[in-house]
Enzyme design. Structure first.
Site, PDB file in Angstrom:
ATOM      1  N   LYS A 180       0.830  -1.212   0.000  1.00 20.68           N
ATOM      2  CA  LYS A 180       0.000   0.000   0.000  1.00 20.68           C
ATOM      3  C   LYS A 180       0.870   1.269   0.000  1.00 20.68           C
ATOM      4  O   LYS A 180       0.445   2.317  -0.470  1.00 20.68           O
ATOM      5  CB  LYS A 180      -0.930   0.044   1.221  1.00 20.68           C
ATOM      6  CG  LYS A 180      -1.847  -1.149   1.392  1.00 20.68           C
ATOM      7  CD  LYS A 180      -3.009  -1.132   0.427  1.00 20.68           C
ATOM      8  CE  LYS A 180      -4.057  -2.185   0.755  1.00 20.68           C
ATOM      9  NZ  LYS A 180      -3.576  -3.589   0.672  1.00 20.68           N
TER      10      LYS A 180
HETATM   11  C1  LIG Z   1      -3.967  -4.725  -0.032  1.00 27.01           C
HETATM   12  C2  LIG Z   1      -3.112  -5.928  -0.098  1.00 27.01           C
HETATM   13  C3  LIG Z   1      -3.304  -6.928  -1.067  1.00 27.01           C
HETATM   14  C4  LIG Z   1      -4.438  -6.885  -2.067  1.00 27.01           C
HETATM   15  O1  LIG Z   1      -4.269  -5.891  -3.038  1.00 27.01           O
HETATM   16  P1  LIG Z   1      -5.502  -5.388  -3.902  1.00 27.01           P
HETATM   17  O2  LIG Z   1      -4.982  -4.245  -4.698  1.00 27.01           O
HETATM   18  O3  LIG Z   1      -6.541  -4.944  -2.894  1.00 27.01           O
HETATM   19  O4  LIG Z   1      -5.978  -6.521  -4.717  1.00 27.01           O
HETATM   20  C5  LIG Z   1      -2.427  -8.010  -1.091  1.00 27.01           C
HETATM   21  N1  LIG Z   1      -1.437  -8.115  -0.189  1.00 27.01           N
HETATM   22  C6  LIG Z   1      -1.232  -7.190   0.770  1.00 27.01           C
HETATM   23  C7  LIG Z   1      -0.124  -7.386   1.740  1.00 27.01           C
HETATM   24  C8  LIG Z   1      -2.042  -6.049   0.842  1.00 27.01           C
HETATM   25  O5  LIG Z   1      -1.814  -5.140   1.803  1.00 27.01           O
END
Ligand SMILES: *Cc1c(COP(=O)(O)O)cnc(C)c1O
Length: 496
Positions: free
Chosen positions: A112
């Site tokens: 993120k």
């Molecule tokens: C948010 C997240 C995901 C999923 O990503 P999306 O863009 O919501 O599909 C996968 N792994 C981690 C560690 C995340 O924080």
């Protein structure tokens, strides 16, 4: 030429990039999508010599066309600086025959950060361009990960405030510590006496409260949202797929034009959609492989053409993928309906009312770039142990889901293309699940001791982000009942 954005639920509703970043969601509840996906206008041979920041500029300038060069470069250089623990920003690790794109070198050691470190700057720049003089107040409800990444991104960014609500007993010890120790004069964190749904509903109610909006405006504030449907989060995620391909080309791992498959551990469908956009831009990506955990709504969707959220919600060791409604999928649906906003709206209404919708055969044919797979809890743990024993490389639980799906896809399809796995979190972030996968006797140990054990096992130093919170002061102690969230916000902003 300006690229405009339109709503997935009303193609006539248009916005500039900076308006779309400010608004987040289109006023009709749809998601903003670019009118067309721009093509990369410089060759891979030049991209392969570029830094992350230079690549980011080349990609983002094509999407955010109403930003000046100076504005966009300023956003990029403030975002991708020493808050990442490597100059490469998103380094690649080759493990066996698979490339792992490590997207976890930012301040909260999960992917993120790749977008949330730049979103605040895109937002304040957008505010200036649109003559918004109010201070932007980001409100967020979090089950742990997004809240911290948003706080770290917005901390001390001029012209913004951020208030995050989390469920008092609903986040892990490490996650809570990460949040309550967050520095920054414009940051507030509130523990609510309720669950994540209560936090989410409370925040949503505040966004929809017109009286509150007036009161805020009277005090020089306006709300905005940092959630993953904002194009200001999607566009920065396209960058690392372009960067990864160019780097692999530069290192001779790929030859010019060679197709590479991409495997993405998926929750809200933002990360894999960014990879799809990169393919549309001209990056030679073959298959886009969507990896789910036991909440395999997306796997079923790609297999059957029917999206059906009517099922039990499973709590897994990859919690950031525990999602039954993947909001960014709406952007793909819009494309496969032939950019038919009426049809997209009807599907989304069906999803809201009955929890499901079904694509036609014709629409399903347009999904041919995608493959899907999933990993059970046992397969996820097994993958972590197996890769560790064979190579010494330690995967986090989310990445392990994708890694398993990658292996299964290779076996089942016989497709010999090289594979890039998006590695979305550091194993330190999910230390308990990771360590017990390697050796079940760690089950009894406390998280903090396991951090040290992981350091021994992996030979990778504990990230600064973790070391810091172990000794940091607790700065936030506000708590409130679920029916007092609005009062708490008013108090924080000093509004009467
Ligand atoms: C948010 C997240 C995901 C999923 O990503 P999306 O863009 O919501 O599909 C996968 N792994 C981690 C560690 C995340 O924080």
């Amino acid at each position: 030429m300006n690229l405009h954005y339109k709503s997935t639920r009303n193609s006539k509703l248009k916005a500039t990039a900076s308006e779309a970043v400010l608004k987040g969601l289109a006023p009709d509840g749809g998601l903003f999508v670019p009118e067309c996906i721009p093509k990369l206008d410089i060759p891979m041979d030049r991209l392969k010599r570029m830094s992350y920041q230079e690549t980011a500029y080349e990609v983002m300038k094509l999407f955010l066309t109403d930003f000046t060069e100076e504005e966009l470069k300023a956003c990029i250089s403030r975002a991708y600086d020493s808050k990442f623990d490597t100059e490469e920003i998103a380094p690649l690790a080759k493990v066996d025959d698979t490339y792992y794109l490590e997207l976890f070198h930012g301040p909260t050691i999960a992917f993120k950060d790749m977008a949330l470190s730049i979103l605040p700057y895109l937002m304040t720049t957008s505010a200036k361009k649109n003559n918004v003089e109010n201070e932007i107040v980001i409100l967020a409800a979090t089950s742990g990960d997004t809240g911290k990444a948003a706080m770290a991104g917005f901390a001390d960014v001029e012209g913004t405030r951020i208030i995050v609500f989390y469920p008092k007993n609903g986040v892990s010890k490490v996650q809570e510590l990460q949040m309550v120790t967050q520095k920054g004069n414009n940051v507030d964190v509130v523990a609510i006496h309720g669950n994540f749904d209560n936090a989410q509903s409370g925040v949503k109610a505040m966004f929809e409260n017109a009286e509150l909006a007036d009161k805020l405006a009277g005090n020089g504030y306006q709300f905005s949202s940092a959630n993953s449907i904002n194009i200001g989060r999607l566009v920065p995620q396209v960058v690392y797929y372009v960067y990864a391909y160019a780097k692999l080309l530069g290192e001779g791992e790929l030859s010019a034009g060679e197709q590479m498959n991409v495997v993405v551990p998926t929750g809200n469908f933002g990360n894999i959609l960014a990879a799809y956009y990169a393919k549309q831009m001209g990056v030679p990506i073959g298959r886009l492989i969507c990896a789910s955990n036991e909440n395999k709504v997306l796997f079923d969707f790609f297999c059957t053409g029917t999206y059906d959220r009517n099922r039990a919600f499973v709590l897994t060791t990859s919690p950031s993928m525990d999602i039954l409604i993947s909001s960014n999928l709406e952007r793909l649906i819009y494309l496969v309906t032939g950019e038919d906003s009426g049809q997209t709206s009807r599907f989304m209404e069906e999803l809201k009312a009955g929890g499901s919708y079904a694509l036609t055969e014709e629409m399903r044919e347009k999904l041919e770039d995608f493959e899907a797979g999933y990993a059970t809890e046992a397969q996820t743990a097994d993958q972590i142990r197996r890769i560790y024993e064979a190579t010494g490389y330690v995967l986090d639980t989310h990445t392990a889901v994708a890694s398993h799906v990658c292996d299964e896809y290779r076996k089942a399809s016989g497709d010999g293309s090289k594979c890039l796995v998006a590695s979305t979190a550091s194993p330190y972030k999910f230390v308990k699940s990771v360590m017990t996968s390697i050796d079940s006797t760690y089950e009894a140990e406390d998280d903090f001791l396991l951090l040290e054990k992981l350091e021994e096992v992996s030979g990778v130093d504990m990230p600064q982000a973790i070391a810091d919170i172990l000794h940091a002061d607790v700065l936030h102690k506000t708590e409130c009942d679920t029916d007092k969230m609005e009062d708490t916000v008013k108090e924080i902003l000093d509004i009467r």
